[in-house]
Scaffold this motif. Sequence first.
Motif, mmCIF file in Angstrom:
data_model
loop_
_atom_site.group_PDB
_atom_site.id
_atom_site.type_symbol
_atom_site.label_atom_id
_atom_site.label_comp_id
_atom_site.label_asym_id
_atom_site.label_seq_id
_atom_site.Cartn_x
_atom_site.Cartn_y
_atom_site.Cartn_z
ATOM 1 N N GLN A 22 0.983 -1.407 0.191
ATOM 2 C CA GLN A 22 -0.354 0.239 0.026
ATOM 3 C C GLN A 22 0.705 1.066 0.274
ATOM 4 O O GLN A 22 0.696 2.109 0.604
ATOM 5 C CB GLN A 22 -1.273 0.363 1.237
ATOM 6 N N GLY A 23 1.397 1.332 -1.256
ATOM 7 C CA GLY A 23 2.248 2.443 -1.802
ATOM 8 C C GLY A 23 3.833 2.938 -0.842
ATOM 9 O O GLY A 23 4.451 3.569 -1.445
ATOM 10 N N SER A 24 4.468 1.791 -0.009
ATOM 11 C CA SER A 24 5.833 1.804 0.607
ATOM 12 C C SER A 24 6.955 0.431 0.213
ATOM 13 O O SER A 24 7.814 0.215 0.607
ATOM 14 C CB SER A 24 5.463 1.548 1.956
ATOM 15 N N GLU A 25 6.189 0.173 -1.109
ATOM 16 C CA GLU A 25 7.294 -0.600 -2.086
ATOM 17 C C GLU A 25 8.265 -0.101 -2.103
ATOM 18 O O GLU A 25 9.605 -0.753 -2.207
ATOM 19 C CB GLU A 25 7.383 -0.909 -3.081
ATOM 20 N N PHE A 26 8.640 1.393 -2.314
ATOM 21 C CA PHE A 26 9.924 1.643 -2.868
ATOM 22 C C PHE A 26 10.945 1.867 -1.653
ATOM 23 O O PHE A 26 12.469 1.068 -1.516
ATOM 24 C CB PHE A 26 9.994 2.846 -3.103
ATOM 25 N N GLU A 27 10.773 1.892 -0.172
ATOM 26 C CA GLU A 27 11.222 1.752 0.830
ATOM 27 C C GLU A 27 11.587 0.103 1.271
ATOM 28 O O GLU A 27 13.077 0.059 1.622
ATOM 29 C CB GLU A 27 10.692 2.868 1.943
ATOM 30 N N ILE A 28 10.853 -0.461 0.726
ATOM 31 C CA ILE A 28 11.097 -1.506 1.603
ATOM 32 C C ILE A 28 11.692 -2.416 0.174
ATOM 33 O O ILE A 28 13.317 -3.042 0.746
ATOM 34 C CB ILE A 28 9.647 -2.882 1.268
ATOM 35 N N LEU A 29 12.167 -2.128 -1.071
ATOM 36 C CA LEU A 29 12.991 -2.351 -2.100
ATOM 37 C C LEU A 29 14.288 -2.018 -1.176
ATOM 38 O O LEU A 29 15.266 -3.066 -1.690
ATOM 39 C CB LEU A 29 13.035 -2.182 -3.885
ATOM 40 N N LYS A 30 14.634 -0.104 -0.849
ATOM 41 C CA LYS A 30 15.422 0.393 -1.095
ATOM 42 C C LYS A 30 16.086 -0.597 0.663
ATOM 43 O O LYS A 30 17.331 -0.868 0.587
ATOM 44 C CB LYS A 30 15.432 1.451 -0.334
ATOM 45 N N GLY A 31 15.756 -1.291 1.462
ATOM 46 C CA GLY A 31 15.935 -2.184 2.136
ATOM 47 C C GLY A 31 16.785 -3.711 1.939
ATOM 48 O O GLY A 31 16.407 -4.456 2.618
ATOM 49 N N SER A 32 16.589 -3.442 0.495
ATOM 50 C CA SER A 32 17.086 -4.745 0.183
ATOM 51 C C SER A 32 18.104 -5.323 -0.763
ATOM 52 O O SER A 32 18.084 -5.812 -1.269
ATOM 53 C CB SER A 32 15.920 -5.503 -0.937
ATOM 54 N N GLN A 80 4.369 8.256 -1.230
ATOM 55 C CA GLN A 80 4.771 7.430 -2.476
ATOM 56 C C GLN A 80 5.187 7.289 -3.213
ATOM 57 O O GLN A 80 5.189 8.886 -3.966
ATOM 58 C CB GLN A 80 3.650 6.052 -1.927
ATOM 59 N N LYS A 81 6.378 6.633 -3.642
ATOM 60 C CA LYS A 81 7.026 7.273 -4.779
ATOM 61 C C LYS A 81 6.433 6.312 -5.722
ATOM 62 O O LYS A 81 5.655 5.361 -5.840
ATOM 63 C CB LYS A 81 8.690 6.171 -4.953
ATOM 64 N N LYS A 82 6.071 6.356 -6.990
ATOM 65 C CA LYS A 82 5.374 6.480 -8.142
ATOM 66 C C LYS A 82 6.389 4.943 -8.838
ATOM 67 O O LYS A 82 7.320 4.870 -8.839
ATOM 68 C CB LYS A 82 5.097 7.780 -9.177
ATOM 69 N N PHE A 83 5.732 4.458 -10.028
ATOM 70 C CA PHE A 83 6.606 3.429 -11.118
ATOM 71 C C PHE A 83 7.798 4.155 -11.513
ATOM 72 O O PHE A 83 8.842 3.202 -11.291
ATOM 73 C CB PHE A 83 5.396 3.414 -11.469
ATOM 74 N N GLU A 97 13.585 2.815 -12.154
ATOM 75 C CA GLU A 97 14.982 3.785 -12.064
ATOM 76 C C GLU A 97 15.356 3.022 -10.734
ATOM 77 O O GLU A 97 16.574 2.697 -10.920
ATOM 78 C CB GLU A 97 15.071 5.139 -11.696
ATOM 79 N N PHE A 98 15.118 2.697 -10.003
ATOM 80 C CA PHE A 98 15.756 2.155 -8.809
ATOM 81 C C PHE A 98 16.173 1.049 -9.525
ATOM 82 O O PHE A 98 17.658 0.301 -9.247
ATOM 83 C CB PHE A 98 14.814 1.924 -7.628
#
Length: 189
Positions: free
Chosen positions: A39-49, A70-73, A78-79
Amino acid sequence: FWDRNQYNIEKEQKIKVSTINNYCKKKRIYPDYLKIDTQGSEFEILKGSNDFHPLLINTEISFEEVYENQKKFFNIYEFLFKRDYTILSLPINSYRTRLNKKEFSKGIPLHGTCLFTLNPYTNNGKKKILQNKEKFVSLMLIFGHSDFIEICKEIIDEKKFSELIVNFKKFPVGKKISKKLSKKEWLGL
């Protein structure tokens, strides 16, 4: 959320969180497949991986801000691109128009689920795929992307590929999938 004013916050609670890196190191697991729908925190989770590279990442993406901050597509793309991933599929689940955010309609894409895989055309992506050929081929077949294996044949030799297919078809999920695919599809012909 769209139309945030229709909701009342009744209670706030602080929760302790960790990163995927910390969790996986603590449990000594390194997933080959990562599914994120938070629900919108996908980018932060990816940064922690950053410490590991799953072969396949399935994440919810949004083209418009649905959740506050939230970060967008394009941020997620890009990340992951910088980490040697490429898009495998991008189905869009719903659309909204800019004029009427309350109703779904054919307008601008709103959100969907994006499947990313390691990029076989980068040195790091190719290296990680080669280190995990069997798992990579299995995931591609499970998710219906035998066509992508065909693209990767230059790094997965044909003899090894054929052996992987034969072995994969012995497992229950492989038997189920093999009933849906012709021999030509299995072999990427």
